[in-house]
Scaffold this motif. Structure first.
Motif, PDB file in Angstrom:
ATOM      1  N   GLY A  98      44.622  43.865  30.507  1.00 40.74           N
ATOM      2  CA  GLY A  98      45.617  43.102  31.265  1.00 40.74           C
ATOM      3  C   GLY A  98      45.014  41.954  32.042  1.00 40.74           C
ATOM      4  O   GLY A  98      44.295  41.102  31.498  1.00 40.74           O
ATOM      5  N   ALA A  99      45.267  41.928  33.339  1.00 42.18           N
ATOM      6  CA  ALA A  99      44.836  40.825  34.199  1.00 42.18           C
ATOM      7  C   ALA A  99      43.325  40.722  34.319  1.00 42.18           C
ATOM      8  O   ALA A  99      42.806  39.706  34.799  1.00 42.18           O
ATOM      9  CB  ALA A  99      45.451  40.983  35.586  1.00 42.18           C
ATOM     10  N   GLU A 100      42.610  41.772  33.900  1.00 43.77           N
ATOM     11  CA  GLU A 100      41.147  41.747  33.984  1.00 43.77           C
ATOM     12  C   GLU A 100      40.485  41.230  32.709  1.00 43.77           C
ATOM     13  O   GLU A 100      39.261  41.234  32.598  1.00 43.77           O
ATOM     14  CB  GLU A 100      40.618  43.154  34.314  1.00 43.77           C
ATOM     15  N   GLY A 101      41.284  40.829  31.716  1.00 42.24           N
ATOM     16  CA  GLY A 101      40.713  40.261  30.509  1.00 42.24           C
ATOM     17  C   GLY A 101      40.403  41.291  29.444  1.00 42.24           C
ATOM     18  O   GLY A 101      41.188  42.214  29.210  1.00 42.24           O
ATOM     19  N   VAL A 104      34.975  39.547  28.970  1.00 34.62           N
ATOM     20  CA  VAL A 104      35.511  38.185  28.860  1.00 34.62           C
ATOM     21  C   VAL A 104      36.739  38.095  29.772  1.00 34.62           C
ATOM     22  O   VAL A 104      37.771  38.700  29.487  1.00 34.62           O
ATOM     23  CB  VAL A 104      35.898  37.840  27.404  1.00 34.62           C
ATOM     24  N   PRO A 105      36.644  37.373  30.893  1.00 30.02           N
ATOM     25  CA  PRO A 105      37.765  37.316  31.849  1.00 30.02           C
ATOM     26  C   PRO A 105      38.925  36.479  31.321  1.00 30.02           C
ATOM     27  O   PRO A 105      38.807  35.770  30.324  1.00 30.02           O
ATOM     28  CB  PRO A 105      37.140  36.669  33.086  1.00 30.02           C
ATOM     29  N   VAL A 106      40.051  36.574  32.036  1.00 27.66           N
ATOM     30  CA  VAL A 106      41.234  35.800  31.686  1.00 27.66           C
ATOM     31  C   VAL A 106      41.729  35.080  32.932  1.00 27.66           C
ATOM     32  O   VAL A 106      41.597  35.589  34.050  1.00 27.66           O
ATOM     33  CB  VAL A 106      42.347  36.703  31.098  1.00 27.66           C
ATOM     34  N   GLU A 107      42.284  33.895  32.735  1.00 28.51           N
ATOM     35  CA  GLU A 107      42.868  33.150  33.849  1.00 28.51           C
ATOM     36  C   GLU A 107      44.081  33.900  34.375  1.00 28.51           C
ATOM     37  O   GLU A 107      44.922  34.370  33.611  1.00 28.51           O
ATOM     38  CB  GLU A 107      43.275  31.760  33.353  1.00 28.51           C
ATOM     39  N   LYS A 108      44.178  34.040  35.690  1.00 31.81           N
ATOM     40  CA  LYS A 108      45.271  34.807  36.296  1.00 31.81           C
ATOM     41  C   LYS A 108      46.615  34.100  36.094  1.00 31.81           C
ATOM     42  O   LYS A 108      46.711  32.882  36.197  1.00 31.81           O
ATOM     43  CB  LYS A 108      45.023  34.997  37.805  1.00 31.81           C
ATOM     44  N   VAL A 109      47.650  34.901  35.771  1.00 29.79           N
ATOM     45  CA  VAL A 109      49.010  34.382  35.645  1.00 29.79           C
ATOM     46  C   VAL A 109      49.947  35.298  36.424  1.00 29.79           C
ATOM     47  O   VAL A 109      49.576  36.406  36.811  1.00 29.79           O
ATOM     48  CB  VAL A 109      49.472  34.320  34.163  1.00 29.79           C
ATOM     49  N   ILE A 110      51.164  34.814  36.674  1.00 33.51           N
ATOM     50  CA  ILE A 110      52.191  35.663  37.280  1.00 33.51           C
ATOM     51  C   ILE A 110      53.034  36.229  36.148  1.00 33.51           C
ATOM     52  O   ILE A 110      53.794  35.496  35.506  1.00 33.51           O
ATOM     53  CB  ILE A 110      53.063  34.866  38.268  1.00 33.51           C
ATOM     54  N   TYR A 170      36.348  33.052  20.726  1.00 36.49           N
ATOM     55  CA  TYR A 170      37.590  33.514  20.107  1.00 36.49           C
ATOM     56  C   TYR A 170      38.371  34.415  21.070  1.00 36.49           C
ATOM     57  O   TYR A 170      39.595  34.322  21.172  1.00 36.49           O
ATOM     58  CB  TYR A 170      37.289  34.294  18.826  1.00 36.49           C
ATOM     59  N   ILE A 171      37.656  35.293  21.753  1.00 35.90           N
ATOM     60  CA  ILE A 171      38.310  36.240  22.675  1.00 35.90           C
ATOM     61  C   ILE A 171      38.897  35.517  23.884  1.00 35.90           C
ATOM     62  O   ILE A 171      40.012  35.813  24.323  1.00 35.90           O
ATOM     63  CB  ILE A 171      37.313  37.341  23.111  1.00 35.90           C
ATOM     64  N   ALA A 172      38.165  34.546  24.426  1.00 34.87           N
ATOM     65  CA  ALA A 172      38.671  33.775  25.567  1.00 34.87           C
ATOM     66  C   ALA A 172      39.955  33.033  25.189  1.00 34.87           C
ATOM     67  O   ALA A 172      40.924  32.995  25.962  1.00 34.87           O
ATOM     68  CB  ALA A 172      37.608  32.781  26.045  1.00 34.87           C
ATOM     69  N   PHE A 173      39.966  32.454  23.996  1.00 32.57           N
ATOM     70  CA  PHE A 173      41.169  31.790  23.475  1.00 32.57           C
ATOM     71  C   PHE A 173      42.325  32.784  23.387  1.00 32.57           C
ATOM     72  O   PHE A 173      43.454  32.499  23.809  1.00 32.57           O
ATOM     73  CB  PHE A 173      40.849  31.208  22.097  1.00 32.57           C
ATOM     74  N   SER A 174      42.050  33.973  22.874  1.00 27.63           N
ATOM     75  CA  SER A 174      43.091  34.992  22.681  1.00 27.63           C
ATOM     76  C   SER A 174      43.569  35.564  24.009  1.00 27.63           C
ATOM     77  O   SER A 174      44.760  35.858  24.169  1.00 27.63           O
ATOM     78  CB  SER A 174      42.554  36.100  21.770  1.00 27.63           C
ATOM     79  N   ASN A 175      42.654  35.718  24.967  1.00 27.38           N
ATOM     80  CA  ASN A 175      43.049  36.132  26.323  1.00 27.38           C
ATOM     81  C   ASN A 175      44.065  35.151  26.896  1.00 27.38           C
ATOM     82  O   ASN A 175      45.065  35.545  27.518  1.00 27.38           O
ATOM     83  CB  ASN A 175      41.834  36.155  27.251  1.00 27.38           C
ATOM     84  N   CYS A 230      51.864  34.443  26.973  1.00 30.87           N
ATOM     85  CA  CYS A 230      52.968  35.292  26.501  1.00 30.87           C
ATOM     86  C   CYS A 230      53.575  36.097  27.642  1.00 30.87           C
ATOM     87  O   CYS A 230      54.793  36.268  27.725  1.00 30.87           O
ATOM     88  CB  CYS A 230      52.456  36.220  25.402  1.00 30.87           C
ATOM     89  N   ALA A 231      52.721  36.582  28.553  1.00 33.26           N
ATOM     90  CA  ALA A 231      53.191  37.429  29.655  1.00 33.26           C
ATOM     91  C   ALA A 231      54.013  36.669  30.697  1.00 33.26           C
ATOM     92  O   ALA A 231      54.708  37.279  31.516  1.00 33.26           O
ATOM     93  CB  ALA A 231      52.003  38.104  30.337  1.00 33.26           C
TER      94      ALA A 231
END
Length: 308
Positions: A225-228, A240-246, A280-285, A291-292
């Motif tokens: 989830g929010a942790e990538g 691989v982290p993900v940029e935070k979204v609401i 590839y994973i960062a792009f997919s994150n 989407c969320a």
């Protein structure tokens, strides 16, 4: 022969998604994890082909028309007149997580007929993807096993998203054993944190990853989830982290993630280094995050323009 498409196999669904957290009103969407991935891949500019079975009623027509509009090739799919496409009622919880409340499956014994699948499909497939959505059914399980075995023999890259729906299985043990039986045949395995714990009967990421080391999986991708994403690449663990979204609705975020991985492989090739995998994973994150932020599943699948 050139590799013409990403090939996805699975059930087409109609999702009845709650309009709000009262879960009293529902909107109809084309759905199902593999449908979302097939459309998601096409939206990202990769060639997408889908193997499924539909019927000749209005709902099946709706499904085929929607997929055609998404640019998904259905030339290898099958039509059996009496087949009725399955449906699922999706409730929204207080934290905007989705809950699969009830399945409707009137013709479960009508599944894709392996003997009717054309041989050339294997030679034309860049990467093959499936999930566990139909593995509870013996006919679908047999068909899936045959397809995977044939892909493996032809050295096609194989991707598997566990995508566990407990309501569809007769027991937890049956679910666990059936899904795990594919692990030594796949190159890419995508799990959620909860699925990792369920399948390995552990309670921490570290212990779950240790338990999975018995399988020879090139890329184990654990989305949190929010942790990538935690990626286990040839045994090496990378976060691989993900940029935070609401988040508005997390339905389909995992499918968007998978579509990202598959489209990258089709468009840019099989990752040969750890750095390629991380890219590839960062792009997919990022796709999962986008989407969320939107309601629905397929309706929220990102398009190339959303990435500008």
């Amino acid at each position: 022969m050139s590799k013409k498409f990403v090939l996805i196999y699975g059930d087409a669904f109609v999702d009845y998604i709650a309009e709000d957290q009262s879960n009293s009103r529902f909107t109809k969407f084309l759905g199902g994890a593999t449908v979302n991935v097939a459309a998601g891949v096409a939206r990202l500019g990769a060639a997408s082909s889908f193997i499924t079975v539909t019927g000749e009623n209005e709902t099946s027509e709706f499904v085929r028309n929607e997929l055609a509009e998404e640019g998904v090739d259905l030339s290898f799919s099958q039509i059996v007149p009496e087949k009725e496409v399955s449906g699922v009622y999706v409730h929204l919880l207080e934290n905007n997580e989705r809950h699969f409340e009830r399945y409707v499956d009137v013709t479960p014994d009508i599944q894709v007929d392996f003997s009717a699948i054309k041989n050339e499909i294997i030679h034309e497939t860049s990467v093959f993807h499936f999930c566990s959505g139909t593995l509870f059914h013996p006919i679908a399980l047999g068909t899936t096993r045959k397809i995977v075995e044939n892909m493996k023999k032809s050295n096609v890259l194989i991707s598997f998203d566990a995508n566990i729906r407990p309501l569809r299985w007769s027991s937890e043990e049956s679910c666990r054993e059936t899904i795990s039986s594919f692990f030594n045949m796949v190159d890419i395995l995508k799990l959620t944190e909860e699925e990792l714990f369920f399948l390995t009967e552990t309670t921490s990421i570290e212990d779950g990853i240790k338990s999975m080391q018995q399988y020879n999986i090139e890329a184990l991708l654990i989305t949190i989830g929010a942790e990538g994403t935690y990626a286990v690449l040839h045994g090496e663990v990378v976060h691989v982290p993900v940029e935070k979204v609401i988040p508005v609705d997390t339905t389909g975020a995992g499918d968007a993630f998978v579509a990202g991985i598959l489209s990258k492989i089709y468009l840019e090739g099989h990752p040969s280094t750890k750095e390629d995998w991380i890219r590839y994973i960062a792009f997919s994150n990022r796709l999962g995050g986008i989407c969320a932020t939107k309601p629905g599943a397929l309706s929220a699948m990102p398009r190339l323009k959303d990435l500008q």
